[in-house]
Design a protein around this motif. Structure first.
Motif, PDB file in Angstrom:
ATOM      1  N   ALA A   1       0.853  -1.193   0.000  1.00 47.98           N
ATOM      2  CA  ALA A   1       0.000   0.000   0.000  1.00 47.98           C
ATOM      3  C   ALA A   1       0.880   1.230   0.000  1.00 47.98           C
ATOM      4  O   ALA A   1       2.029   1.214   0.468  1.00 47.98           O
ATOM      5  N   THR A   2       0.323   2.306  -0.482  1.00 46.10           N
ATOM      6  CA  THR A   2       1.043   3.566  -0.528  1.00 46.10           C
ATOM      7  C   THR A   2       1.170   4.168   0.871  1.00 46.10           C
ATOM      8  O   THR A   2       0.668   3.625   1.856  1.00 46.10           O
ATOM      9  N   SER A   3       1.831   5.293   0.949  1.00 42.83           N
ATOM     10  CA  SER A   3       2.053   5.948   2.238  1.00 42.83           C
ATOM     11  C   SER A   3       0.752   6.524   2.786  1.00 42.83           C
ATOM     12  O   SER A   3      -0.253   6.637   2.088  1.00 42.83           O
ATOM     13  N   GLY A   4       0.765   6.891   4.060  1.00 40.08           N
ATOM     14  CA  GLY A   4      -0.365   7.574   4.672  1.00 40.08           C
ATOM     15  C   GLY A   4      -1.639   6.749   4.683  1.00 40.08           C
ATOM     16  O   GLY A   4      -1.686   5.663   5.272  1.00 40.08           O
ATOM     17  N   PRO A   5      -2.701   7.226   4.031  1.00 42.90           N
ATOM     18  CA  PRO A   5      -4.005   6.543   4.093  1.00 42.90           C
ATOM     19  C   PRO A   5      -3.959   5.100   3.626  1.00 42.90           C
ATOM     20  O   PRO A   5      -4.642   4.239   4.186  1.00 42.90           O
ATOM     21  N   GLY A   6      -3.172   4.833   2.581  1.00 46.05           N
ATOM     22  CA  GLY A   6      -3.101   3.462   2.088  1.00 46.05           C
ATOM     23  C   GLY A   6      -2.572   2.510   3.140  1.00 46.05           C
ATOM     24  O   GLY A   6      -3.102   1.415   3.340  1.00 46.05           O
ATOM     25  N   ALA A   7      -1.513   2.912   3.817  1.00 45.66           N
ATOM     26  CA  ALA A   7      -0.940   2.074   4.873  1.00 45.66           C
ATOM     27  C   ALA A   7      -1.922   1.890   6.025  1.00 45.66           C
ATOM     28  O   ALA A   7      -2.015   0.809   6.617  1.00 45.66           O
TER      29      ALA A   7
END
Length: 588
Positions: A73-79
């Motif tokens: 997952a990407t940084s921030g919200p994705g994580a």
């Protein structure tokens, strides 16, 4: 083209035998995605619609195969979105590696956009948890993360800042000495196949032989030890009780089993736990202590490969720290066949009556459609090697009692986390892992709606999963929990109109049907199972069907009555349903 860190990561995953990564791209992982692209011939990327689904898919893949599940997952919200699925993996003891992105190292600490420090966020869920800050850490930290996840059957996490992802793998910006490399053997790790200590086995045999009413409680840790569980139970004249995650350990129609235990279990299992004087626990640390023998009632033998789980619920007289299959196989010669079978026979008579009662509830004449009947139709039509995935809620009750483990059938749900919505992602991952098997997701309307976009994922990846939605237009389990607490229901039913998820399936270009009468249920299920691609059956079921416990306790009955006296909104329909259930049971 020189190798970047993202490609070094992808290549190392392939060397560990990883063939699939579930995830959703974002600007925080573009370097990692480039690495996956460069290895796409060996490493398949399954694009999902929500990161939570990616984590559930990785968890389902690990549960079904025993191999490492990987999500990204990407940084921030994705994580952040990964966390629910990762806790499912942690609490059910399956190996998952989570990979996330992070802002460039030069802006960390500057309150940059989406700056979420995932190593702090993940410190409870991940046993190995690291931000990679130097290309020279590769591939050692990947090895350590994977070894930790596999050997401890848990979650590991690596996060990569954007600038590190695209840095050359050979780059050494600080001129540091490279870390030592772990051993290069890439054999898949798991809990070590610990042989039992002969002294522990001798003590266990002594305790078991001294008992007069011996019972077995088996969990998912005994998966793969079916023959050994049955042989030991036969020698001890012991009924076998199964945890819900351990449902697949032995066949449901076997004469030695009394089914599940707990709120979703059977009355015979609960009764024998109240009567046994000796309990053999295998591959489980069953969390619901109130359903276990009372303190001092029974001597306990517990077999588990993880010593930290032994004695968590009850004092243990004979602990055996070993692989379940090996321990049972070596225990068997120490157990002469018990001639007194009276306790087992009593339990078997009770179980025969229980099976008759459950069959009576799956009545095709009832309107609205009984959820028990819907599940029984799935059970009748499914293959003998089918995999059933299930969400949490009332559907777990119906599948626990009406999905029959026979042949090579399997059953998976979120055990200890008991979260909503994993049924569909599990099915997608398991169908990917086992393309030749029938995979059925039995889900509620609430859980399906949370991640319903992933049905489109199945269509796009040509994964022929079958989804059956038990649609009561409500959060059914919460409804009954409110009532059992003595409160009238509140805010648990959706307003009209009811959803037509069959229309959503057709809009995705696949098979979808809405079922509103019982006569259409068997045909719709058979048609969906026969369809060559993904298929969905949305079935409206009785929203007032209570998931009754195996044995109704006094406090439960008292609170149930109090809720009605306070003004239950659907009192008449609920009482009519309960009355019909009882009439059917008496006829059985």
């Amino acid at each position: 083209m020189q190798e970047i860190v993202g490609e070094s990561l992808a290549r190392r995953l392939v060397e560990w035998g990883v063939d699939t990564v579930f995830g959703l791209p974002g600007d925080g992982i573009n370097g990692l995605m480039e690495g996956f692209r460069r290895q796409q011939e060996k490493l398949r990327f399954v694009l999902v619609h929500h990161e939570e689904a990616a984590a559930f898919m990785a968890t389902g893949y690990a549960k079904a195969t025993g191999r490492l599940g990987v999500c990204v997952a990407t940084s921030g919200p994705g994580a952040i979105h990964l966390l629910n699925g990762l806790y499912d993996a942690k609490l059910d003891h399956v190996p998952v590696l989570a990979i996330t992105g992070m802002q460039e190292t030069s802006v960390l600490g500057s309150h940059y956009q989406q700056e979420v420090h995932t190593t702090q966020l993940y410190q409870d869920v991940a046993a190995y948890n690291l931000m990679v800050t130097n290309p020279q850490q590769m591939p050692a930290v990947v090895d350590l993360a994977i070894r930790t996840a596999l050997s401890r059957r848990t979650v590991a996490h690596l996060t990569f800042p954007n600038d590190v992802q695209v840095a050359l793998a050979s780059e050494d910006p600080y001129r540091h000495v490279s870390p030592g490399r772990p051993p290069t053997s890439l054999a898949v790790l798991s809990y070590p196949q610990l042989p039992p200590d002969p002294r522990e086995l001798a003590k266990a045999a002594e305790v078991l032989q001294a008992g007069r009413k011996v019972a077995m409680l088996v969990g998912v840790g005994a998966r793969g030890a079916r023959a050994e569980v049955l042989a030991v139970a036969e020698a001890l004249a012991s009924p076998i009780v199964k945890t819900l995650p351990g449902k697949q350990v032995v066949p449901d129609d076997h004469p030695l089993t009394t089914g599940g235990l707990g709120l979703l279990g059977t009355a015979p299992s609960e009764e024998l736990m109240e009567e046994c004087d000796t309990l053999l626990m295998v591959g489980t640390s069953f969390p619901y202590g109130k359903y276990l023998p009372a303190p001092g009632q029974a001597k306990v033998v517990q077999i588990d490969v993880d010593p930290s789980l032994i004695g968590m619920r009850l004092p243990v007289d004979a602990p055996v720290c070993a692989d379940a299959r090996q321990a049972l196989r070596q225990l068997l010669p120490l157990l002469p066949r018990r001639p007194d079978r009276s306790f087992l026979e009593t339990c078997q008579r009770r179980m025969a009556a229980w099976r008759s009662e459950m069959a009576s509830l799956a009545d095709p004449e009832r309107a609205p459609i009984a959820p028990q009947y819907l599940m029984s139709c799935i059970d009748d039509a499914a293959a003998d090697d089918a995999i059933l995935t299930c969400d949490s809620g009332t559907i777990a009750t119906w599948s626990a009692r009406h999905w029959t483990i026979r042949g090579d059938r399997e059953f998976f749900l979120s055990g200890n986390l008991a979260t909503m919505a994993p049924g569909l992602p599990y099915a997608i991952a398991m169908q990917h892992a086992y393309p030749g098997r029938q995979v059925i997701a039995y889900v509620g309307d609430g859980g399906f709606a949370m991640l319903m976009a992933e049905f489109l994922t199945a269509v796009r990846h040509e994964l022929p999963i079958k989804v059956v939605v038990n649609n009561n237009n409500s959060y059914g389990q919460i409804l009954w929990e409110q009532i059992v607490l003595g409160y009238p229901e509140y805010a648990v039913r959706h307003r009209q109109p009811e959803a037509d998820f069959g229309a959503w399936a057709r809009a995705c270009g696949s098979f979808g049907v809405k079922v509103t009468d019982a006569k259409s249920v068997p045909g719709a299920i058979r048609e969906a199972l026969a369809h060559p691609g993904p298929a969905l059956v949305d079935c409206d079921v009785n929203p007032n069907e209570p998931p009754m416990p195996g044995k109704v306790k006094y406090d439960q009955a008292k609170h149930f009555t109090e809720a009605f006296l306070r003004g239950q909104p659907h009192k008449a329909a609920t009482l009519a349903t309960i009355a019909r259930d009882k009439i059917n049971e008496l006829r059985s």
